[in-house]
Design a protein around this motif. Structure first.
Motif, mmCIF file in Angstrom:
data_model
loop_
_atom_site.group_PDB
_atom_site.id
_atom_site.type_symbol
_atom_site.label_atom_id
_atom_site.label_comp_id
_atom_site.label_asym_id
_atom_site.label_seq_id
_atom_site.Cartn_x
_atom_site.Cartn_y
_atom_site.Cartn_z
ATOM 1 N N PHE A 302 0.803 -1.222 0.000
ATOM 2 C CA PHE A 302 0.000 0.000 0.000
ATOM 3 C C PHE A 302 0.838 1.276 0.000
ATOM 4 O O PHE A 302 0.327 2.339 -0.342
ATOM 5 C CB PHE A 302 -0.962 -0.001 1.184
ATOM 6 N N SER A 303 2.111 1.174 0.358
ATOM 7 C CA SER A 303 2.957 2.372 0.353
ATOM 8 C C SER A 303 3.681 2.566 -0.977
ATOM 9 O O SER A 303 4.372 3.569 -1.165
ATOM 10 C CB SER A 303 3.978 2.309 1.494
ATOM 11 N N GLY A 304 3.528 1.637 -1.900
ATOM 12 C CA GLY A 304 4.102 1.800 -3.228
ATOM 13 C C GLY A 304 5.597 1.546 -3.275
ATOM 14 O O GLY A 304 6.182 0.951 -2.363
ATOM 15 N N GLU A 305 6.214 2.042 -4.340
ATOM 16 C CA GLU A 305 7.627 1.756 -4.578
ATOM 17 C C GLU A 305 8.522 2.226 -3.438
ATOM 18 O O GLU A 305 9.520 1.575 -3.112
ATOM 19 C CB GLU A 305 8.064 2.417 -5.888
ATOM 20 N N HIS A 306 8.173 3.355 -2.805
ATOM 21 C CA HIS A 306 9.008 3.890 -1.735
ATOM 22 C C HIS A 306 8.994 2.998 -0.484
ATOM 23 O O HIS A 306 9.880 3.114 0.360
ATOM 24 C CB HIS A 306 8.568 5.308 -1.364
ATOM 25 N N GLY A 307 7.994 2.148 -0.372
ATOM 26 C CA GLY A 307 7.910 1.252 0.782
ATOM 27 C C GLY A 307 8.386 -0.152 0.483
ATOM 28 O O GLY A 307 8.120 -1.085 1.261
ATOM 29 N N ALA A 308 9.113 -0.326 -0.635
ATOM 30 C CA ALA A 308 9.530 -1.675 -1.047
ATOM 31 C C ALA A 308 10.414 -2.359 -0.011
ATOM 32 O O ALA A 308 10.468 -3.593 0.044
ATOM 33 C CB ALA A 308 10.255 -1.604 -2.396
ATOM 34 N N ILE A 309 11.096 -1.581 0.826
ATOM 35 C CA ILE A 309 11.963 -2.180 1.847
ATOM 36 C C ILE A 309 11.173 -3.072 2.797
ATOM 37 O O ILE A 309 11.717 -4.014 3.383
ATOM 38 C CB ILE A 309 12.712 -1.077 2.640
ATOM 39 N N PHE A 310 9.869 -2.803 2.943
ATOM 40 C CA PHE A 310 9.053 -3.627 3.846
ATOM 41 C C PHE A 310 8.864 -5.046 3.297
ATOM 42 O O PHE A 310 8.563 -5.971 4.059
ATOM 43 C CB PHE A 310 7.699 -2.961 4.122
ATOM 44 N N PHE A 311 9.017 -5.218 1.965
ATOM 45 C CA PHE A 311 9.031 -6.583 1.429
ATOM 46 C C PHE A 311 10.181 -7.371 2.060
ATOM 47 O O PHE A 311 10.035 -8.553 2.384
ATOM 48 C CB PHE A 311 9.217 -6.565 -0.094
ATOM 49 N N ALA A 312 11.324 -6.714 2.227
ATOM 50 C CA ALA A 312 12.483 -7.368 2.828
ATOM 51 C C ALA A 312 12.279 -7.590 4.324
ATOM 52 O O ALA A 312 12.592 -8.657 4.856
ATOM 53 C CB ALA A 312 13.735 -6.533 2.582
ATOM 54 N N LEU A 313 11.721 -6.575 5.009
ATOM 55 C CA LEU A 313 11.532 -6.681 6.463
ATOM 56 C C LEU A 313 10.553 -7.796 6.830
ATOM 57 O O LEU A 313 10.618 -8.341 7.934
ATOM 58 C CB LEU A 313 11.041 -5.347 7.032
ATOM 59 N N ALA A 314 9.660 -8.143 5.897
ATOM 60 C CA ALA A 314 8.728 -9.250 6.162
ATOM 61 C C ALA A 314 9.472 -10.550 6.412
ATOM 62 O O ALA A 314 8.957 -11.453 7.086
ATOM 63 C CB ALA A 314 7.765 -9.416 4.985
ATOM 64 N N GLY A 315 10.696 -10.654 5.904
ATOM 65 C CA GLY A 315 11.494 -11.862 6.120
ATOM 66 C C GLY A 315 11.828 -12.102 7.581
ATOM 67 O O GLY A 315 12.035 -13.250 7.997
ATOM 68 N N ILE A 316 11.880 -11.039 8.386
ATOM 69 C CA ILE A 316 12.174 -11.194 9.818
ATOM 70 C C ILE A 316 11.111 -12.043 10.495
ATOM 71 O O ILE A 316 11.414 -12.906 11.328
ATOM 72 C CB ILE A 316 12.266 -9.809 10.498
ATOM 73 N N GLY A 317 9.857 -11.794 10.132
ATOM 74 C CA GLY A 317 8.767 -12.513 10.789
ATOM 75 C C GLY A 317 8.538 -13.907 10.249
ATOM 76 O O GLY A 317 8.270 -14.844 11.010
ATOM 77 N N ILE A 318 8.652 -14.059 8.932
ATOM 78 C CA ILE A 318 8.294 -15.356 8.340
ATOM 79 C C ILE A 318 9.400 -16.388 8.495
ATOM 80 O O ILE A 318 9.145 -17.601 8.474
ATOM 81 C CB ILE A 318 7.907 -15.174 6.850
ATOM 82 N N ALA A 319 10.657 -15.936 8.676
ATOM 83 C CA ALA A 319 11.793 -16.859 8.710
ATOM 84 C C ALA A 319 11.712 -17.929 9.793
ATOM 85 O O ALA A 319 11.983 -19.101 9.530
ATOM 86 C CB ALA A 319 13.097 -16.068 8.848
ATOM 87 N N PRO A 320 11.379 -17.573 11.049
ATOM 88 C CA PRO A 320 11.407 -18.612 12.094
ATOM 89 C C PRO A 320 10.204 -19.545 12.096
ATOM 90 O O PRO A 320 10.164 -20.478 12.915
ATOM 91 C CB PRO A 320 11.441 -17.790 13.405
#
Length: 414
Positions: A302-320
């Motif tokens: 929902f934040s668009g291209e400028h918020g793409a870093i949150f795609f990466a941060l999602a890895g923190i939660g899904i990894a374990p």
């Protein structure tokens, strides 16, 4: 030369077991996540659209599912050592077949074989982990899976880097890249060959039969948690680069770099959060971490291209999620972990087949609500497909809440 003492033999064997598991997860990460940069080129070479791509990934997940369904049986008949060696060998052979494929049917068959090897390897490594990591289970499971995250972090960069290398005046293509990367499967066969793996000798009377296990509501909640969690986790490798290239016009290097950022967060989470899961409890960890991943995914969309870093941060939660579920299985089903793991991962595989297909179908369906041939239609379709990935993480958190309540009422909270 003095012979090794019994204690030294045990330590050496444990080191070989750890090498098999840890290097095995490295190879597993490579084989799963080099596809991100390769998929646009595979689409171009064979002229397939997103719906066909989703179908291809679903069929390959079916191969993975088939392998999961028979690996425990092979383990009981042949032993975990032979099954582990067969898994690595089949992956190396699939690399040769992919390299030789010049038609779409042969490529699909070769890719299907690779997923057969992946499925066998995942079950074998999960069984080994459940048998080896009897203390600090959450920490050790997450550490083992950290090596998957580590290789997944560099896999897209290595893949895209290899496909830009020129050898003897010829640029390495995606087929040759798969051949090189899957040939690495031969490396962990060495420690596996010299290891002794215990647990195959467990007497049948000490095992709870599958018919009894499937009457356990907790088992089905674990199936749902793992299924939705893995759909959310594994879909990133297949769809994030595609999303960034087509929705935001990123080049392959930048898009692969964001995928690597996802797996960097992913691998660091597995390295650092294992002790946290042991401390606060496995089930509560599943609730908090999967919820965080889903939230980050929706913020990114929902934040668009400028918020793409949150795609990466999602890895923190899904990894374990995956290793923590494996820790739950190891503790809840100690004598029948191979049966429980096979059943749960097989059911998870069904979810993965459906999940990959749905993402492709959702993208095409959402594109149809707009002008399917326009950039806006493409962007809205990709956003809708990726929103499904975030939704799966949220559902994973909700199922974890139900498991928490179920276990707490019975005094079995993990």
């Amino acid at each position: 030369m003095n012979p090794l003492t019994q204690s030294q033999k045990i330590k050496r064997n444990y080191a070989l077991q750890l090498a098999t598991v840890f290097v095995g997860f490295i190879i597993f990460g490579f084989s799963e996540n080099i596809k991100g940069p390769a998929i646009p080129r595979i689409q171009s070479d064979f002229g397939i659209d997103e719906m066909q791509l989703g179908t291809l990934l679903s069929l390959n997940s079916l191969g993975y599912l088939i392998a999961c369904s028979f690996t425990a049986y092979l383990t009981r008949k042949l032993g975990i050592k032979k099954v582990t060696l067969a898994a690595f060998g089949s992956m190396a052979f699939s690399g040769i077949m992919i390299y030789l494929s010049r038609s779409y049917p042969l490529f699909s068959t070769s890719y299907f074989l690779m997923y057969i090897g992946n499925g066998m390897l995942e079950i074998a490594l999960a069984i080994l982990g459940a048998r080896i990591f009897v203390r600090n289970t959450g920490t050790m499971m997450n550490l083992a899976h950290f090596f998957y995250g580590l290789s997944s972090t560099v896999a897209p960069l290595i893949a895209s880097g290899l496909m830009s290398v020129s050898l003897f005046g010829h640029t390495v293509d995606w087929r040759e890249m798969y051949l090189i990367m899957l040939a690495l499967s031969l490396i962990p066969m060495i420690p596996a060959l010299f290891s002794r793996f215990a647990g195959d000798e467990t007497a049948p009377e000490h095992r709870v039969p599958l018919t009894t296990l499937i009457r356990d509501r907790g088992l089905w909640l674990i199936v749902l948690i793992l299924s939705f969690g893995v759909i959310s986790e594994m879909s990133v490798g297949g769809w994030l680069v595609n999303f960034l290239e087509k929705a935001y016009h990123w080049n392959v290097t930048a898009a692969s770099g964001m995928l690597s950022m996802f797996f960097l967060c992913f691998s660091l989470a597995r390295l650092l959060l294992g002790p946290v899961t042991d401390r606060i409890g496995f089930t509560l960890s599943l609730i908090l971490l999967s919820g965080f991943s889903g939230l980050c995914t929706f913020i990114a969309i929902f934040s668009g291209e400028h918020g793409a870093i949150f795609f990466a941060l999602a890895g923190i939660g899904i990894a374990p999620i995956y290793p923590t579920v494996m820790a739950v299985i190891a503790k809840r089903y100690p004598n029948e972990s191979d049966t429980a793991i096979t059943f749960i991962v097989t059911m998870m595989g069904i979810g993965s087949v459906i999940g990959n297909y749905l993402i492709g179908a959702i993208i095409d369906g959402a594109k149809g609500l707009y002008d399917a041939g326009s950039q806006l239609g493409l962007v809205r379709g990709l956003q809708a497909g990726y929103a499904f990935i975030g939704l799966c993480a949220i559902v994973c958190a909700l199922m974890s809440v139900l498991l928490y309540v179920f276990l707490k009422r019975r005094g079995q909270l993990l």
